[in-house]
Design a protein around this motif. Sequence first.
Motif, mmCIF file in Angstrom:
data_model
loop_
_atom_site.group_PDB
_atom_site.id
_atom_site.type_symbol
_atom_site.label_atom_id
_atom_site.label_comp_id
_atom_site.label_asym_id
_atom_site.label_seq_id
_atom_site.Cartn_x
_atom_site.Cartn_y
_atom_site.Cartn_z
ATOM 1 N N THR A 94 0.977 -1.174 0.063
ATOM 2 C CA THR A 94 0.136 0.105 0.333
ATOM 3 C C THR A 94 0.745 1.439 0.058
ATOM 4 O O THR A 94 1.892 1.751 0.814
ATOM 5 C CB THR A 94 -1.710 0.192 1.273
ATOM 6 N N SER A 134 -5.046 -5.239 -10.119
ATOM 7 C CA SER A 134 -5.880 -6.683 -9.253
ATOM 8 C C SER A 134 -7.020 -7.495 -9.782
ATOM 9 O O SER A 134 -6.449 -9.056 -9.890
ATOM 10 C CB SER A 134 -6.664 -5.786 -7.999
ATOM 11 N N LYS A 135 -7.876 -7.406 -11.236
ATOM 12 C CA LYS A 135 -7.949 -7.697 -12.004
ATOM 13 C C LYS A 135 -7.693 -8.980 -13.145
ATOM 14 O O LYS A 135 -7.315 -10.096 -12.717
ATOM 15 C CB LYS A 135 -9.119 -7.294 -12.915
ATOM 16 N N PRO A 194 -5.285 -1.787 -6.858
ATOM 17 C CA PRO A 194 -6.174 -2.357 -7.375
ATOM 18 C C PRO A 194 -6.162 -2.213 -9.117
ATOM 19 O O PRO A 194 -7.436 -2.962 -9.246
ATOM 20 C CB PRO A 194 -6.519 -0.481 -7.130
ATOM 21 N N ARG A 195 -5.929 -1.320 -10.215
ATOM 22 C CA ARG A 195 -6.134 -1.158 -11.477
ATOM 23 C C ARG A 195 -5.278 -2.365 -11.958
ATOM 24 O O ARG A 195 -5.647 -2.834 -12.885
ATOM 25 C CB ARG A 195 -4.907 -0.406 -12.371
ATOM 26 N N SER A 198 -13.547 -5.290 -4.097
ATOM 27 C CA SER A 198 -13.120 -4.131 -5.293
ATOM 28 C C SER A 198 -14.327 -3.309 -6.280
ATOM 29 O O SER A 198 -14.837 -5.198 -6.419
ATOM 30 C CB SER A 198 -11.550 -4.289 -5.526
ATOM 31 N N LEU A 213 -5.685 -6.343 -3.966
ATOM 32 C CA LEU A 213 -6.761 -5.083 -4.221
ATOM 33 C C LEU A 213 -6.330 -4.439 -3.716
ATOM 34 O O LEU A 213 -6.940 -3.352 -4.745
ATOM 35 C CB LEU A 213 -7.503 -6.134 -3.339
ATOM 36 N N VAL A 214 -5.723 -3.740 -2.745
ATOM 37 C CA VAL A 214 -6.200 -2.229 -1.847
ATOM 38 C C VAL A 214 -4.808 -1.360 -2.753
ATOM 39 O O VAL A 214 -4.632 -0.256 -3.108
ATOM 40 C CB VAL A 214 -5.563 -2.099 -0.698
ATOM 41 N N TYR A 267 -13.157 -2.647 -9.072
ATOM 42 C CA TYR A 267 -11.418 -3.124 -9.744
ATOM 43 C C TYR A 267 -12.115 -5.050 -10.439
ATOM 44 O O TYR A 267 -11.999 -5.315 -11.668
ATOM 45 C CB TYR A 267 -10.441 -3.028 -10.008
ATOM 46 N N THR A 268 -12.261 -6.208 -9.263
ATOM 47 C CA THR A 268 -12.635 -7.017 -9.879
ATOM 48 C C THR A 268 -13.981 -7.352 -9.585
ATOM 49 O O THR A 268 -14.409 -8.647 -8.947
ATOM 50 C CB THR A 268 -11.814 -8.189 -8.676
ATOM 51 N N ALA A 290 -4.792 3.760 2.499
ATOM 52 C CA ALA A 290 -5.150 2.291 1.860
ATOM 53 C C ALA A 290 -4.539 1.626 2.906
ATOM 54 O O ALA A 290 -5.274 0.275 2.947
ATOM 55 C CB ALA A 290 -4.229 2.185 0.512
#
Length: 395
Positions: free
Chosen positions: A268, A323-324, A320-321, A387, A316-317, A389-390, A273
């Motif tokens: 983070t 993480s998917k 984030p961009r 999230s 995930l934190v 994003y996911t 975050a």
Amino acid sequence: MAGRLRNLLEERRRTGQEEINAHYGELAEMDAVKQLEDFIKQRSSPETYQSYRGLIGQVHTDLRELEQKLQNAHAQRMHTRSGQSHHPERVILYIDDLDRCPPPRVVEVLAAVHLMLALPLFVVVVAVDPRWLLRSVEHHYRELFMNSMGTPGFTDAENVATPLDYLDKIFQIPFVVPPTTPEKTARLINSLLEALETADSPDAEDESDGPTARPDTDAAVDSARETTERGDEAPGTYEAPEAPGGGSVQLQLEEAERDFLARVGSLTTTPRATKKLVNLYRLVRISVSPEDLPAFVGTRETPGEHQVVQILLAVLVGTPRQSKTIFQAVQEASPNTKITDVLRGTSAGSGAGERVAALIDEINESTPVTMDSSLYQKWCLRLARFSFYTRHLIR
């Protein structure tokens, strides 16, 4: 004789009429001036356009009034030679969370800040993500901040104003806060956990004047319980067992969990975050059933699943961009593949997968880390729900 008198009277009548007409003209002129004066006085009154004034006009009025009141108070103290030493000399205004406002509001607040800084009374400190300021100013004044080819009358970039130029006219002293370090993040995580666990202890309310407020943690626990009541898929049960004397076992982290979370927290980059990571992990931990808790925590010889949860939440934190992409790679990998190999094989931008893998290898040198990809796959979809994003991975 009669004709001469008639002519004389006629001459006097004409003269009198001319004088009357002249006086009427003077009266009309005086009346017009009077009306104009009345109109100007009426329209110059502050109350006339009060209902049409926006935020800036109201702020300007309030600031002037506040400054005048403080000046009067200061003058009164000097006149009476009061011995009071505690009196306001400056007003310091702190503005935070401006990056949560829409662009028009951001620009209005910036204009208000500019007004305040024009008065010696005020000092304004703004804590904000500069990217949001720049985008808000650019959006609001997009017709002014065109490129050199699109701005009429200008042929080179040096003659084109930019959002940075706009901000530079408002903020006299910009100060960039350096990025956090792993050491600072670890201290923050330990501090957050200590404060939260102290608040969760059975003696917390006895030592205070009233109930302890824990909005972040309580909201997370209530949300988890609500999810279970709706029948949604969730790991384990949310009937958290009580520790001796009260409190929740699931919210009292073991030393191994605290230490590992402090290390993966280096993924983070901001305090916000980091706090989110702590809250999410506590939310997941309270969902673990009592019979599964020993395996979740693990031992020094056998790493527990808490490592998997903390690593995935840090991804995930912290990234984030990406993480998917990372979560998809984990889901599609062979269960027998080492998680570090999976991460290094992802196509996530900026080398996010490589950084996570390198961190795992670094931690593994001193503390055994779970490398079994099947365990990461077990938790992937459960954690993906935390999230935006996911969100597309949830099915």
